[in-house]
Structure formats: structure tokens, C-alpha cells
Design an enzyme around this catalytic site. Structure first.
Site, PDB file in Angstrom:
ATOM      1  N   LYS A  56       0.810  -1.193   0.000  1.00  0.00           N
ATOM      2  CA  LYS A  56       0.000   0.000   0.000  1.00  0.00           C
ATOM      3  C   LYS A  56       0.855   1.259   0.000  1.00  0.00           C
ATOM      4  CE  LYS A  56      -3.367  -2.293   2.977  1.00  0.00           C
ATOM      5  NZ  LYS A  56      -3.918  -2.294   4.351  1.00  0.00           N
ATOM      6  N   GLY A  57       2.136   1.095   0.305  1.00  0.00           N
ATOM      7  CA  GLY A  57       2.993   2.255   0.556  1.00  0.00           C
ATOM      8  C   GLY A  57       3.064   3.254  -0.589  1.00  0.00           C
ATOM      9  N   GLU A 116       7.596   2.461  -6.555  1.00  0.00           N
ATOM     10  CA  GLU A 116       7.840   1.962  -5.189  1.00  0.00           C
ATOM     11  C   GLU A 116       7.906   3.126  -4.202  1.00  0.00           C
ATOM     12  OE1 GLU A 116       7.787  -0.056  -2.970  1.00  0.00           O
ATOM     13  OE2 GLU A 116       9.064  -1.804  -3.189  1.00  0.00           O
ATOM     14  N   ASP A 117       7.503   2.858  -2.968  1.00  0.00           N
ATOM     15  CA  ASP A 117       7.577   3.903  -1.957  1.00  0.00           C
ATOM     16  C   ASP A 117       9.003   4.139  -1.475  1.00  0.00           C
ATOM     17  OD1 ASP A 117       7.749   1.404  -0.725  1.00  0.00           O
ATOM     18  OD2 ASP A 117       6.158   1.755   0.730  1.00  0.00           O
ATOM     19  N   ASP A 174      15.040   0.105   0.951  1.00  0.00           N
ATOM     20  CA  ASP A 174      15.946   0.039   2.103  1.00  0.00           C
ATOM     21  C   ASP A 174      17.054  -0.962   1.775  1.00  0.00           C
ATOM     22  OD1 ASP A 174      17.158  -0.047   4.544  1.00  0.00           O
ATOM     23  OD2 ASP A 174      15.404  -0.701   5.680  1.00  0.00           O
ATOM     24  N   LYS A 230      16.977   4.791   0.938  1.00  0.00           N
ATOM     25  CA  LYS A 230      17.712   4.991   2.190  1.00  0.00           C
ATOM     26  C   LYS A 230      19.208   4.936   1.933  1.00  0.00           C
ATOM     27  CE  LYS A 230      14.388   3.576   5.603  1.00  0.00           C
ATOM     28  NZ  LYS A 230      14.137   2.712   6.766  1.00  0.00           N
ATOM     29  N   PHE A 257      13.787   4.999  10.331  1.00  0.00           N
ATOM     30  CA  PHE A 257      12.435   4.568   9.974  1.00  0.00           C
ATOM     31  C   PHE A 257      11.536   5.782   9.814  1.00  0.00           C
ATOM     32  CE2 PHE A 257       8.276   2.687  10.459  1.00  0.00           C
ATOM     33  CZ  PHE A 257       8.410   1.560   9.666  1.00  0.00           C
ATOM     34  N   VAL A 258      10.840   5.837   8.700  1.00  0.00           N
ATOM     35  CA  VAL A 258      10.009   7.008   8.397  1.00  0.00           C
ATOM     36  C   VAL A 258       8.563   6.598   8.116  1.00  0.00           C
ATOM     37  CG1 VAL A 258      11.927   8.409   7.514  1.00  0.00           C
ATOM     38  CG2 VAL A 258      10.650   6.937   5.925  1.00  0.00           C
ATOM     39  N   ARG A 288      -0.245   6.895   7.114  1.00  0.00           N
ATOM     40  CA  ARG A 288      -0.119   6.951   5.645  1.00  0.00           C
ATOM     41  C   ARG A 288      -0.626   8.277   5.093  1.00  0.00           C
ATOM     42  NH1 ARG A 288       1.066   1.704   3.868  1.00  0.00           N
ATOM     43  NH2 ARG A 288       0.021   0.010   4.950  1.00  0.00           N
TER      44      ARG A 288
HETATM   45  P1  5GP Z   1      13.606  -3.461   1.513  1.00  0.00           P
HETATM   46  O1  5GP Z   1      13.199  -4.783   0.961  1.00  0.00           O
HETATM   47  O2  5GP Z   1      14.215  -2.531   0.482  1.00  0.00           O
HETATM   48  O3  5GP Z   1      14.520  -3.608   2.728  1.00  0.00           O
HETATM   49  O4  5GP Z   1      12.318  -2.763   2.131  1.00  0.00           O
HETATM   50  C1  5GP Z   1      11.336  -2.257   1.318  1.00  0.00           C
HETATM   51  C2  5GP Z   1       9.993  -2.241   1.997  1.00  0.00           C
HETATM   52  O5  5GP Z   1      10.084  -2.185   3.423  1.00  0.00           O
HETATM   53  C3  5GP Z   1       9.249  -0.989   1.573  1.00  0.00           C
HETATM   54  O6  5GP Z   1       8.477  -1.203   0.412  1.00  0.00           O
HETATM   55  C4  5GP Z   1       8.417  -0.674   2.800  1.00  0.00           C
HETATM   56  O7  5GP Z   1       7.205  -1.406   2.750  1.00  0.00           O
HETATM   57  C5  5GP Z   1       9.246  -1.193   3.958  1.00  0.00           C
HETATM   58  N1  5GP Z   1      10.087  -0.117   4.541  1.00  0.00           N
HETATM   59  C6  5GP Z   1      11.427   0.019   4.434  1.00  0.00           C
HETATM   60  N2  5GP Z   1      11.852   1.107   5.104  1.00  0.00           N
HETATM   61  C7  5GP Z   1      10.742   1.680   5.643  1.00  0.00           C
HETATM   62  C8  5GP Z   1      10.512   2.858   6.445  1.00  0.00           C
HETATM   63  O8  5GP Z   1      11.422   3.622   6.818  1.00  0.00           O
HETATM   64  N3  5GP Z   1       9.234   3.121   6.807  1.00  0.00           N
HETATM   65  C9  5GP Z   1       8.164   2.326   6.448  1.00  0.00           C
HETATM   66  N4  5GP Z   1       6.963   2.697   6.867  1.00  0.00           N
HETATM   67  N5  5GP Z   1       8.350   1.208   5.678  1.00  0.00           N
HETATM   68  C10 5GP Z   1       9.615   0.900   5.289  1.00  0.00           C
END
Ligand code: 5GP
Length: 193
Positions: free
Chosen positions: A55-56, A111-112, A115, A143, A164-165, A177
């Protein structure tokens, strides 16, 4: 364009849980418009299929789509990651798959936040296997720091510190959201990063 009373400070209903503003609503809007102009130029002969990751990416997708001046199509997938609430293991479950065929389409994943990069890496492989003509990514937030999976992101809105945001689509426990800007999250629930 901010909600009455929000400005760059968190709104009263959320202030107890938020730290600093990371990207305010006005700056987000300006950058999303800029990304839309760039995508309009780059895809002028091949309007893309925008694939939003729920949903992000919901708010980012809706603003980005409106800033692209091409006959784009839009579809969504929903994924859920195995792991803790706030860090991914890289194993992703498809909760809602796409409705359209990707064969020979120019696909732009919206993508939102990236990380570790593990979620995106999985999505790239999953969507890439369906024979798109091209497959690129537009991530609102990246990030800082070592992504565990390095991959080229064609469009990035902002590079932000590795904290974390929440806001502008991003949640903790389904809340926050609907904030206009992106803020650091400071509680009350602890975030296991
Ligand atoms: P990754 O697989 O790149 O480590 O993480 C990606 C997913 O983790 C994002 O699509 C999101 O859903 C969640 N995520 C990563 N960092 C954050 C953050 O700082 N805040 C929030 N709310 N979700 C995050």
C-alpha cells in the site's frame, strides 16, 4: 500545498509519534512533478504501464500518474514480506497480483521506499520473467547506506538517512499513511529495524 495547520511541523493528531520532517509536503509535490516531467520525456514514444506496489506507494502513484502527460496505464500489486514488521527478509509473498499481461509492455514499477533492496530485487525477477519490453523502477525514497542488493533505479525522488520514516503512504501498523510529508517515527511503539 499542505493541509491547514500542517506546514512543515507534524499535525497535532500525529505529533506525539513523529520526530523531524524528512521531506515536507511542498518539497514532495515539487519533486514528484519533476519526476513526472522526466518520465514524460523518456517515455514519449512508449507510454509505460505504471505498476504500483501497495500500500505504501498509493499516494506517490496517484500524484506521479497525474504528473505524467502521456496515456499511461496503471495497475497495482500488493506484496507482503516475511520478516519483522519493519525489516524485510527478502522473501516476498504476492498478496495481489497484476491484472494485465506484461508481455512486450514498458513497465515502470512505482515503489515507496528502498531500504535493503531485497523487496525490489524479488519484484524485478518476478516481473522480468513475464517478458516486458523494458522494466524500470521509480522509487520515491532511497535509504542511504549499503543496499544489500545493488540495482539500478532509473528514478529516485530523494535519498534519505537510514531511519524509519512514516507518511505520504508509509505506515506503522497501518497508521500515518495520510500525512502530507515524510517524518521520522519516534514511537510510542518501538520500531525493530
Ligand atoms: P527493503 O526490501 O528494500 O529492505 O524494504 C522495502 C519495503 O520495506 C518498503 O516497500 C516498505 O514497505 C518497507 N520499509 C522500508 N523502510 C521503511 C521505512 O522507513 N518506513 C516504512 N513505513 N516502511 C519501510
Amino acid at each position: 500545498m499542505t493541509n491547514a495547520g500542517e506546514g512543515h511541523a507534524p499535525p497535532a493528531w500525529a505529533a506525539h509519534a513523529l520526530g523531524n520532517v524528512v521531506v515536507d509536503g511542498d518539497t514532495l509535490a515539487a519533486r514528484v512533478a519533476e519526476l513526472g516531467r522526466k518520465i514524460t520525456e523518456d517515455y514519449s514514444t512508449d507510454p509505460p504501464l505504471l505498476v504500483g506496489v501497495l500500500k505504501g506507494a498509493m499516494l506517490f502513484m496517484s500524484d506521479l500518474a497525474r504528473s505524467i502527460e502521456l496515456p499511461v496505464e496503471v495497475d497495482f500489486m500488493a506484496v507482503s514480506s516475511y520478516g519483522t514488521a519493519t525489516s524485510t527478509s527478502g522473501v516476498v509473498r504476492i498478496v495481489k497480483d497484476l491484472d494485465v499481461d506484461l508481455k512486450d509492455r514498458h513497465v515502470l514499477v512505482v515503489e515507496d521506499i528502498v531500504d535493503s533492496g531485497l523487496t525490489l530485487n524479488y519484484l524485478r525477477r518476478y516481473l522480468g520473467a513475464r517478458g516486458p519490453a523494458s522494466l524500470e523502477v521509480c522509487a520515491l525514497l532511497l535509504k542511504e547506506g549499503e543496499q544489500r542488493v545493488t540495482q539500478s533505479l532509473k528514478y529516485v525522488g530523494f535519498t534519505i538517512p537510514s531511519t524509519f520514516v512514516v507518511g505520504y503512504g508509509l505506515d506503522v501498523g497501518e497508521r500515518f499513511r495520510n500525512l502530507q510529508g515524510v517524518y521520522t517515527y519516534v514511537g510510542p511503539e518501538s520500531v525493530d529495524q
